[in-house]
Design an enzyme around this catalytic site. Structure first.
Site, PDB file in Angstrom:
ATOM      1  N   SER A  77       0.933  -1.129   0.000  1.00 22.35           N
ATOM      2  CA  SER A  77       0.164   0.085   0.008  1.00 22.35           C
ATOM      3  C   SER A  77       0.714   1.165   0.025  1.00 22.35           C
ATOM      4  CB  SER A  77      -0.860   0.064   1.212  1.00 22.35           C
ATOM      5  OG  SER A  77      -1.467   1.314   1.604  1.00 22.35           O
ATOM      6  N   TYR A  82      -1.709  -0.933  11.044  1.00 18.31           N
ATOM      7  CA  TYR A  82      -2.040  -1.657   9.531  1.00 18.31           C
ATOM      8  C   TYR A  82      -1.043  -1.511   8.713  1.00 18.31           C
ATOM      9  CZ  TYR A  82      -3.762  -1.999   4.884  1.00 18.31           C
ATOM     10  OH  TYR A  82      -3.876  -2.191   3.455  1.00 18.31           O
ATOM     11  N   LYS A 103       2.279  -3.772   6.480  1.00 18.39           N
ATOM     12  CA  LYS A 103       2.620  -3.466   5.088  1.00 18.39           C
ATOM     13  C   LYS A 103       4.021  -3.461   5.093  1.00 18.39           C
ATOM     14  CE  LYS A 103      -1.393  -4.509   3.271  1.00 18.39           C
ATOM     15  NZ  LYS A 103      -1.646  -5.978   2.717  1.00 18.39           N
TER      16      LYS A 103
HETATM   17  P1  NAD Z   1     -10.940  -7.442   1.349  1.00 25.84           P
HETATM   18  O1  NAD Z   1     -11.107  -7.236   2.825  1.00 25.84           O
HETATM   19  O2  NAD Z   1     -12.151  -7.176   0.549  1.00 25.84           O
HETATM   20  O3  NAD Z   1     -10.171  -8.718   1.027  1.00 25.84           O
HETATM   21  C1  NAD Z   1      -9.342  -9.683   1.494  1.00 25.84           C
HETATM   22  C2  NAD Z   1      -9.858 -10.801   1.443  1.00 25.84           C
HETATM   23  O4  NAD Z   1      -9.088 -11.883   2.345  1.00 25.84           O
HETATM   24  C3  NAD Z   1     -11.348 -11.076   2.118  1.00 25.84           C
HETATM   25  O5  NAD Z   1     -12.209 -11.896   1.433  1.00 25.84           O
HETATM   26  C4  NAD Z   1     -10.967 -11.925   3.403  1.00 25.84           C
HETATM   27  O6  NAD Z   1     -12.143 -12.778   3.730  1.00 25.84           O
HETATM   28  C5  NAD Z   1      -9.689 -12.815   3.181  1.00 25.84           C
HETATM   29  N1  NAD Z   1      -9.085 -13.077   4.174  1.00 25.84           N
HETATM   30  C6  NAD Z   1      -8.528 -12.387   5.302  1.00 25.84           C
HETATM   31  N2  NAD Z   1      -7.915 -12.910   6.208  1.00 25.84           N
HETATM   32  C7  NAD Z   1      -7.722 -14.249   5.743  1.00 25.84           C
HETATM   33  C8  NAD Z   1      -7.231 -15.473   6.236  1.00 25.84           C
HETATM   34  N3  NAD Z   1      -6.555 -15.318   7.224  1.00 25.84           N
HETATM   35  N4  NAD Z   1      -7.313 -16.591   5.366  1.00 25.84           N
HETATM   36  C9  NAD Z   1      -8.109 -16.748   4.303  1.00 25.84           C
HETATM   37  N5  NAD Z   1      -8.465 -15.458   3.793  1.00 25.84           N
HETATM   38  C10 NAD Z   1      -8.516 -14.313   4.589  1.00 25.84           C
HETATM   39  O7  NAD Z   1      -9.712  -6.356   1.046  1.00 25.84           O
HETATM   40  P2  NAD Z   1      -9.086  -5.672  -0.361  1.00 25.84           P
HETATM   41  O8  NAD Z   1      -9.686  -4.306  -0.435  1.00 25.84           O
HETATM   42  O9  NAD Z   1      -9.656  -6.594  -1.418  1.00 25.84           O
HETATM   43  O10 NAD Z   1      -7.705  -5.695  -0.102  1.00 25.84           O
HETATM   44  C11 NAD Z   1      -6.781  -6.812  -0.651  1.00 25.84           C
HETATM   45  C12 NAD Z   1      -5.425  -6.546   0.015  1.00 25.84           C
HETATM   46  O11 NAD Z   1      -5.117  -5.347  -0.383  1.00 25.84           O
HETATM   47  C13 NAD Z   1      -5.188  -6.327   1.433  1.00 25.84           C
HETATM   48  O12 NAD Z   1      -4.108  -7.193   1.826  1.00 25.84           O
HETATM   49  C14 NAD Z   1      -5.387  -4.943   1.765  1.00 25.84           C
HETATM   50  O13 NAD Z   1      -4.512  -4.609   2.970  1.00 25.84           O
HETATM   51  C15 NAD Z   1      -4.470  -4.509   0.588  1.00 25.84           C
HETATM   52  N6  NAD Z   1      -4.725  -2.928   0.263  1.00 25.84           N
HETATM   53  C16 NAD Z   1      -6.207  -2.900   0.057  1.00 25.84           C
HETATM   54  C17 NAD Z   1      -6.385  -1.373  -0.196  1.00 25.84           C
HETATM   55  C18 NAD Z   1      -7.712  -0.919  -0.503  1.00 25.84           C
HETATM   56  O14 NAD Z   1      -8.107   0.480  -0.431  1.00 25.84           O
HETATM   57  N7  NAD Z   1      -8.740  -1.729  -0.764  1.00 25.84           N
HETATM   58  C19 NAD Z   1      -5.407  -0.335  -0.519  1.00 25.84           C
HETATM   59  C20 NAD Z   1      -4.088  -0.823  -0.236  1.00 25.84           C
HETATM   60  C21 NAD Z   1      -3.679  -2.249   0.047  1.00 25.84           C
END
Ligand code: NAD
Ligand code: UDP
Length: 342
Positions: A124, A148, A152
């Site tokens: 991120s 958080y 990362k």
């Molecule tokens: P999200 O929460 O929609 O998706 C994450 C998925 O991982 C979910 O389906 C959840 O059920 C699954 N999950 C969580 N812990 C788990 C575990 N222990 N075992 C199996 N599955 C598990 O999040 P997102 O927005 O799709 O983000 C995806 C990644 O991108 C994350 O790592 C997040 O930190 C990173 N990210 C997101 C953003 C954003 O703005 N959405 C920005 C920067 C980075």
């Protein structure tokens, strides 16, 4: 290639799965549904004509995960799974360190053990801390303002060290800016539990009448109109960035920003959303949110040059697609609710 997608039913993961399938890859989704719904699986099957595997598995469960990897002949891993709420990470830091670090360690251990040469990680822009934009991959990372963000930065370090010790492990760290929008079908998109923390889901819920008005955090930033500026990127463009990254994975560690390279203010987003969707978003200004900075946007020269990737969708597309998803999803949930009461 056969790609294991951890967290593939989540917001970014589900869109990436569609693009991977479209590009002809075989995928296995591993998700424990802690922040996603099983309906997303049905929806992926409606949108895509290609078949794929789904495993309901906690990535923290190393033995279960190993059976999946062992069976699979996996060529690459895209690791989305983890916890992502900044506020929750402040109130429950240990859970964030436990889940985000251990999911990454488990997948990395298996990548090394099974000689999987490609590993793409969801990082991120938060790892840049309060550095001045435009942000460049090579610059020194500053401390982030919350656990958080620290997870990362730590996962990046873990993957760097693992790749150095195991030269066959190629790693790509993708630093996302602000993903918004939804798949053109309106079937999948961002559907947070409870009141949204992020701007776009808050706007769509205000537009739908689920929330009364948007609270804009601060109008006294040193920006064009005083509101915060972010680099919003359409989730489908972001998804395509992952496919480019896994297909072009080299040995060692590569780091790329995934953004548009352009900042847009909160007020500009609201005005665009109102214009393209022909509606009004009531809003009020309140004080700045703790930990927010004025401007965050990417330098995207490296990713363009090395992966040949660039964004194709603009803010109007993002606003239109986010609103289409909100409408279709609300209707879907209402129908499901009335089904239950029949
Ligand atoms: P999200 O929460 O929609 O998706 C994450 C998925 O991982 C979910 O389906 C959840 O059920 C699954 N999950 C969580 N812990 C788990 C575990 N222990 N075992 C199996 N599955 C598990 O999040 P997102 O927005 O799709 O983000 C995806 C990644 O991108 C994350 O790592 C997040 O930190 C990173 N990210 C997101 C953003 C954003 O703005 N959405 C920005 C920067 C980075
Ligand atoms: N924002 C806002 N009201 C909200 C949510 C967000 O004014 O209800 C602003 C926030 O201050 C920031 C921008 O919108 O300037 C993007 O915030 P978001 O939480 O979506 O992303 P991040 O802060 O992680 O970049």
């Amino acid at each position: 290639m056969h790609i294991l997608v951890s967290g593939g039913l989540g917001y970014i993961g589900s869109h990436t799965c569609l693009v991977l399938l479209e590009a002809g890859h075989t995928i296995s989704i591993v998700d424990n549904l802690i922040n996603s719904k099983i309906e997303t699986l049905e929806k992926l099957r409606i949108i895509s004509t290609s078949d794929f595997q789904f495993y309901q598995c906690d990535i923290l469960d190393y033995e279960h995960l190993e059976t999946i990897v062992h069976e699979g002949n996996v060529d690459g891993i895209i690791h989305f799974a983890g916890l992502k709420s900044v506020g929750e990470s402040v109130s429950n830091p240990l859970e964030y360190y436990r889940v985000n670090l251990n999911t990454t360690i488990n997948l990395t251990r298996l990548a090394v053990k099974y000689k999987i040469p490609r590993f793409v990680f969801s990082s991120s822009a938060t790892v840049y801390g309060s550095a001045k934009s435009p942000l460049v991959e090579s610059q020194k990372l500053l401390p982030t303002t919350n656990p958080y963000g620290e997870t990362k930065a730590m996962c990046e370090k873990i993957l760097n060290d693992a790749s150095q010790a195991n030269p066959n492990l190629g790693v790509t760290l993708l630093r996302y800016f602000n993903p918004i929008g939804a798949h053109e079908s309106g079937l999948i998109g961002e559907n947070p539990n409870g009141t949204p923390n992020n701007l776009m889901p808050y706007i769509t819920q205000v537009a739908k009448g689920k929330l009364e008005k948007l609270k804009i955090f601060g109008n006294d930033y040193p920006t064009n109109d005083g509101t915060g500026v972010r680099d919003f990127i359409h989730v489908m463009d972001l998804a395509k960035g992952h496919v480019a990254a896994i297909e072009k994975q080299k040995s060692g560690v590569q780091v790329y920003n995934l953004g548009t390279g352009k900042g847009t203010s909160v007020l500009e987003i609201i005005k665009t959303f109102e214009r393209v969707n022909n509606l009004e978003i009531p809003y009020e200004f309140i004080e700045r949110r703790n930990g927010d900075i004025a401007e965050v946007y990417a330098n995207v020269l490296k990713v363009g040059k090395e992966l040949g990737w660039k964004t194709e969708r603009n803010i109007e597309d993002m606003c239109r697609d986010a609103w289409r998803f909100e409408n279709q999803n609300s209707q879907y949930e209402e129908e499901k609710f009335s089904e239950l009461w029949k």
